[in-house]
Write a protein that holds these residues in place. Structure first.
Motif, mmCIF file in Angstrom:
data_model
loop_
_atom_site.group_PDB
_atom_site.id
_atom_site.type_symbol
_atom_site.label_atom_id
_atom_site.label_comp_id
_atom_site.label_asym_id
_atom_site.label_seq_id
_atom_site.Cartn_x
_atom_site.Cartn_y
_atom_site.Cartn_z
ATOM 1 N N ASP A 298 -20.588 -10.671 6.927
ATOM 2 C CA ASP A 298 -20.519 -10.578 8.791
ATOM 3 C C ASP A 298 -21.371 -12.300 8.595
ATOM 4 N N SER A 299 -22.271 -12.253 8.381
ATOM 5 C CA SER A 299 -22.764 -13.133 9.897
ATOM 6 C C SER A 299 -22.488 -15.013 8.676
ATOM 7 N N VAL A 300 -21.529 -15.028 8.177
ATOM 8 C CA VAL A 300 -21.170 -15.933 7.339
ATOM 9 C C VAL A 300 -19.403 -16.050 8.095
ATOM 10 N N ARG A 301 -19.246 -15.066 8.339
ATOM 11 C CA ARG A 301 -17.643 -15.054 9.320
ATOM 12 C C ARG A 301 -18.756 -15.391 10.479
ATOM 13 N N ALA A 302 -19.354 -15.134 11.256
ATOM 14 C CA ALA A 302 -19.867 -15.921 12.296
ATOM 15 C C ALA A 302 -20.185 -16.302 12.879
ATOM 16 N N THR A 303 -20.613 -17.625 11.545
ATOM 17 C CA THR A 303 -21.319 -18.348 11.932
ATOM 18 C C THR A 303 -20.037 -19.955 11.292
ATOM 19 N N TRP A 304 -20.567 -20.159 10.097
ATOM 20 C CA TRP A 304 -19.587 -21.091 9.676
ATOM 21 C C TRP A 304 -18.608 -21.479 9.244
ATOM 22 N N MET A 305 -18.003 -20.282 8.954
ATOM 23 C CA MET A 305 -16.562 -19.512 8.010
ATOM 24 C C MET A 305 -16.307 -19.330 9.513
ATOM 25 N N LEU A 306 -14.935 -20.161 9.596
ATOM 26 C CA LEU A 306 -14.132 -19.540 10.595
ATOM 27 C C LEU A 306 -12.872 -18.404 10.038
ATOM 28 N N ARG A 307 -12.435 -17.423 10.840
ATOM 29 C CA ARG A 307 -11.305 -16.830 10.914
ATOM 30 C C ARG A 307 -9.796 -16.591 11.456
ATOM 31 N N GLY A 308 -9.037 -15.312 10.771
ATOM 32 C CA GLY A 308 -8.255 -15.257 11.548
ATOM 33 C C GLY A 308 -7.597 -16.685 11.422
ATOM 34 N N GLU A 309 -6.891 -16.856 12.438
ATOM 35 C CA GLU A 309 -6.346 -18.038 12.743
ATOM 36 C C GLU A 309 -6.434 -19.198 12.571
ATOM 37 N N LYS A 310 -8.077 -19.482 12.849
ATOM 38 C CA LYS A 310 -8.680 -20.674 12.922
ATOM 39 C C LYS A 310 -8.718 -20.759 10.919
ATOM 40 N N ARG A 311 -8.740 -20.354 10.347
ATOM 41 C CA ARG A 311 -8.828 -20.134 8.891
ATOM 42 C C ARG A 311 -7.342 -20.831 8.490
ATOM 43 N N LYS A 312 -6.329 -20.063 8.665
ATOM 44 C CA LYS A 312 -4.922 -19.915 8.319
ATOM 45 C C LYS A 312 -4.379 -22.011 8.432
ATOM 46 N N LYS A 313 -5.067 -22.210 9.975
ATOM 47 C CA LYS A 313 -4.991 -23.601 10.912
ATOM 48 C C LYS A 313 -6.205 -24.234 9.923
ATOM 49 N N LEU A 314 -7.143 -24.124 9.434
ATOM 50 C CA LEU A 314 -8.035 -24.873 8.601
ATOM 51 C C LEU A 314 -7.013 -25.313 7.272
ATOM 52 N N GLU B 268 -11.657 -2.935 -0.442
ATOM 53 C CA GLU B 268 -10.108 -3.274 0.120
ATOM 54 C C GLU B 268 -9.866 -2.944 1.580
ATOM 55 N N ALA B 269 -10.961 -2.562 2.331
ATOM 56 C CA ALA B 269 -10.276 -2.149 3.218
ATOM 57 C C ALA B 269 -11.428 -3.021 4.297
ATOM 58 N N GLU B 270 -12.393 -3.693 3.805
ATOM 59 C CA GLU B 270 -13.325 -5.037 4.514
ATOM 60 C C GLU B 270 -11.542 -5.975 4.551
ATOM 61 N N ASP B 271 -11.032 -6.492 2.879
ATOM 62 C CA ASP B 271 -9.632 -7.564 2.957
ATOM 63 C C ASP B 271 -8.785 -6.959 4.163
ATOM 64 N N LYS B 272 -8.575 -5.874 3.707
ATOM 65 C CA LYS B 272 -7.317 -5.419 4.900
ATOM 66 C C LYS B 272 -7.697 -5.885 6.351
ATOM 67 N N LYS B 273 -8.728 -5.551 6.736
ATOM 68 C CA LYS B 273 -9.108 -6.328 7.968
ATOM 69 C C LYS B 273 -9.117 -7.838 8.274
ATOM 70 N N HIS B 274 -9.895 -8.714 7.306
ATOM 71 C CA HIS B 274 -10.321 -9.924 7.490
ATOM 72 C C HIS B 274 -9.369 -10.730 6.411
ATOM 73 N N GLY B 275 -8.748 -10.528 5.852
ATOM 74 C CA GLY B 275 -7.863 -11.467 4.754
ATOM 75 C C GLY B 275 -8.263 -12.286 4.149
ATOM 76 N N ASP B 276 -9.925 -12.673 3.856
ATOM 77 C CA ASP B 276 -10.624 -13.430 3.269
ATOM 78 C C ASP B 276 -10.953 -13.250 2.185
ATOM 79 N N PHE B 277 -10.330 -12.622 1.072
ATOM 80 C CA PHE B 277 -10.951 -12.043 -0.259
ATOM 81 C C PHE B 277 -10.650 -12.896 -1.521
ATOM 82 N N LEU B 278 -10.874 -13.583 -2.328
ATOM 83 C CA LEU B 278 -10.279 -13.146 -3.459
ATOM 84 C C LEU B 278 -10.599 -12.663 -4.607
ATOM 85 N N ARG B 279 -10.225 -11.494 -5.119
ATOM 86 C CA ARG B 279 -10.439 -10.493 -5.992
ATOM 87 C C ARG B 279 -9.825 -11.474 -7.569
ATOM 88 N N LEU B 280 -11.387 -11.060 -8.366
ATOM 89 C CA LEU B 280 -11.077 -11.521 -9.702
ATOM 90 C C LEU B 280 -10.629 -10.047 -10.976
#
Length: 404
Positions: free
Chosen positions: A152-168, A195-207
């Motif tokens: 959450d701290s990374v999402r709030a600082t240097w990692m873009l979220r939502g539409e900005k991440r897709k635009k990036l 899975e619940a966190e990924d459904k909310k943010h969509g920013d995971f790569l599951r291995l």
């Protein structure tokens, strides 16, 4: 009377024997004369002529052999030269085949991944020219089940979220994902939370990997193999979730090396091999590195490093035979031993937290990554990364104005 007659016969017999001897000798000489047996000189001359003729023949044969010997030597030199040229051609062809195998393996892996899971279609951006969109870099943020606050701290600082991440992704060709596997009990509470966190943010790569601190080397292999299958990028980056990153500066750093093959970028180090059990970063296979007190080979520190696509593809192809050491950064460095890899030591990838990164930013030398060496990341990163971002961050405008 008998005595007299015997005495008279003795001289006759003696004369007769002398004449007989002389007559025999004369007959012998006459026979020798008429049969040319005594002509030794002509016979010698004949023998000399024969010997001379044979010598002439031997000379001719000898003279005829010398050019052949020279010709054989010349042919040998030509053969050696041809062998050398053939060896060089085979070596060049071998490199070409190796590169083609890497690209083919990546293409096959991408095709298999695309067919096996429909959810990957959202991540795969197609274009008309190559069938896959070409990205600049994939940034994989290594994280764990217990690191929700860090994420959450990374999402709030240097990692873009939502539409900005897709635009990036669309405009800059930069993919950013948190990288995590699954728990030992698949489908348990930990997996459901992710899975619940990924459904909310969509920013995971599951291995396809079981999480565990001692399994970081295996996780690193799986990450690169999975990322190179999903996205066709020029570089693949691994960073920890307690490190601050300036994305634009990272991109500008990488593009300087985009035309170089087999690039390995990071803060190169060579720390001691720790053989004592119970200490942090203990190396169970310390004996492989020589005598006690020896150091590791040069490798990038694990907080952040980047490799080019050809190296990521190499890991993907050979992941089942690459040896895993206790420390994942050592493992990565060992995988490139023996390869023609360009090691790039860039100290901007390992700046300290303020005031270090702040002074460098004020001097116009913005850091790519910042963390505390004592904590192998930002100490108490969930609380302090915002301060680091405020004092050392490049700003969002720098990212959108950057050209790669």
């Amino acid at each position: 009377m008998s005595f007299k007659s015997r005495g008279e016969q003795l001289p006759r017999s003696s004369v007769s024997k002398k004449w007989t001897f002389l007559l025999c000798l004369g007959c012998f000489c006459a026979g020798m004369l008429f049969t040319n047996r005594m002509w030794a000189v002509p016979e010698s001359k004949g023998m000399m002529r024969t010997t001379a003729a044979e010598a002439e023949k031997l000379k001719l044969v000898s003279e005829g052999c010398n050019p052949k010997i020279k010709e054989v030597k010349q042919v040998s030199k030509d053969i050696i030269g041809e062998v050398f040229r053939t060896h060089h051609a085979i070596h060049t062809l071998d490199k070409t085949v190796s590169n083609l195998e890497m690209e083919l393996a990546a293409a096959r892996a991408a095709q298999e991944s695309q067919l096996s899971s429909s959810s990957l279609s959202a991540d795969m951006k197609m274009d008309e020219s190559s069938g896959r969109k070409r990205y600049l870099m994939v940034i994989g943020i290594n994280t764990a089940f217990s690191s929700r606050k860090r994420r959450d701290s990374v999402r709030a600082t240097w990692m873009l979220r939502g539409e900005k991440r897709k635009k990036l992704e669309e405009e800059k060709g930069i993919i950013i994902r948190f990288v995590i596997g699954h728990s030992a009990t698949t489908g348990g509470i930990l997996d459901r939370a992710i899975e619940a966190e990924d459904k909310k943010h969509g920013d995971f790569l599951r291995l396809d990997h079981v999480e565990g601190y001692l399994e970081l080397s295996a996780k690193t292999k799986t990450y690169f193999a999975t990322a190179v299958a999903l996205w066709d990028a020029e570089f693949y980056v691994k960073v920890d979730d307690d490190v601050h990153v300036n994305i634009a500066t990272l991109g500008e750093t990488l593009v300087r090396h985009r035309k170089k093959p087999r690039v390995y970028i990071g803060c190169m180090k060579s720390g001691p091999v720790l053989s004592q059990k119970g200490v942090r970063y203990h190396e169970p296979e310390y004996w492989k590195f020589g005598e006690t007190g020896n150091k590791y080979f040069r490798h990038a520190t694990g907080q952040l490093y980047a490799i080019s696509k050809d190296l990521a593809t190499y890991i993907s192809i050979n992941q089942h035979v690459l040896h895993k050491y206790a420390n994942e950064d050592v493992s990565l460095g060992s995988w490139f031993i023996g390869l023609d890899v360009l090691h790039i030591d860039d100290r901007r990838l390992c700046c300290g937290t303020p005031p270090d990164c702040e002074w460098k930013a004020q001097a116009g030398n913005i850091c790519v990554a910042s963390f505390d060496w004592t904590c192998s990341g930002i100490c108490r990163s969930a609380d302090r990364i915002k301060e680091v971002h405020r004092r050392c961050g490049e700003g969002e405008k720098a990212l959108w104005s950057a050209t790669f």
